[in-house]
Design an enzyme around this catalytic site. Structure first.
Site, PDB file in Angstrom:
ATOM      1  N   HIS A 209      50.918  40.161  82.374  1.00 28.44           N
ATOM      2  CA  HIS A 209      51.822  38.907  82.703  1.00 28.44           C
ATOM      3  C   HIS A 209      52.931  39.516  83.532  1.00 28.44           C
ATOM      4  O   HIS A 209      53.420  38.986  84.414  1.00 28.44           O
ATOM      5  CB  HIS A 209      52.267  38.064  81.543  1.00 28.44           C
ATOM      6  CG  HIS A 209      53.002  36.837  81.803  1.00 28.44           C
ATOM      7  ND1 HIS A 209      52.657  35.703  82.629  1.00 28.44           N
ATOM      8  CD2 HIS A 209      54.203  36.756  81.319  1.00 28.44           C
ATOM      9  CE1 HIS A 209      53.611  34.978  82.614  1.00 28.44           C
ATOM     10  NE2 HIS A 209      54.629  35.366  81.927  1.00 28.44           N
TER      11      HIS A 209
ATOM     12  N   ASP B 229      52.141  40.641  86.751  1.00 27.02           N
ATOM     13  CA  ASP B 229      52.007  39.169  87.692  1.00 27.02           C
ATOM     14  C   ASP B 229      53.463  38.841  88.113  1.00 27.02           C
ATOM     15  O   ASP B 229      53.671  38.392  89.439  1.00 27.02           O
ATOM     16  CB  ASP B 229      51.418  38.253  87.004  1.00 27.02           C
ATOM     17  CG  ASP B 229      51.101  36.899  87.889  1.00 27.02           C
ATOM     18  OD1 ASP B 229      50.499  37.212  89.007  1.00 27.02           O
ATOM     19  OD2 ASP B 229      51.053  35.953  87.139  1.00 27.02           O
TER      20      ASP B 229
END
Length: 101
Positions: free
Chosen positions: A75, A78
């Site tokens: 995450h 990202d």
């Protein structure tokens, strides 16, 4: 610093960088180009901070330290990649708004 702490720092700074880039686009829409450029500089600064944390993990792995790949780290990556993309696009959008005005 453990992988969770590094991940949160990447998320925090990457998210801030993306938000600042979006603010820059909105400023360019209204012709506030100097302020837009300032926001881009701030975004680059936050992105650099996020990138430094990412580099810590990469260097640790290069030294043979095991980095556990967790969803939080994915995450975080990202967020960083999105920030990089949005900043790059914001720069182009600002230039387009300058040409239009």
């Amino acid at each position: 610093m453990n992988v969770e702490e590094v991940s949160f720092q990447i998320i925090l700074n990457g998210g801030n960088a993306r938000s600042l880039a979006m603010e820059a686009i909105n400023m360019a829409k209204t012709g506030e180009f100097e302020q837009a450029e300032q926001k881009i500089e701030e975004a680059n600064s936050d992105m650099t901070k996020a990138h430094r944390f990412q580099t810590q993990l990469i260097q640790g792995e290069a030294r043979g330290e095991t980095v556990e790949i967790r969803l939080l780290l994915i995450h975080a990556q990202d967020h960083l990649m999105n920030a990089i993309t949005v900043i790059d696009m914001a720069k182009e959008i600002i230039e387009l708004h300058k040409k239009i005005k």
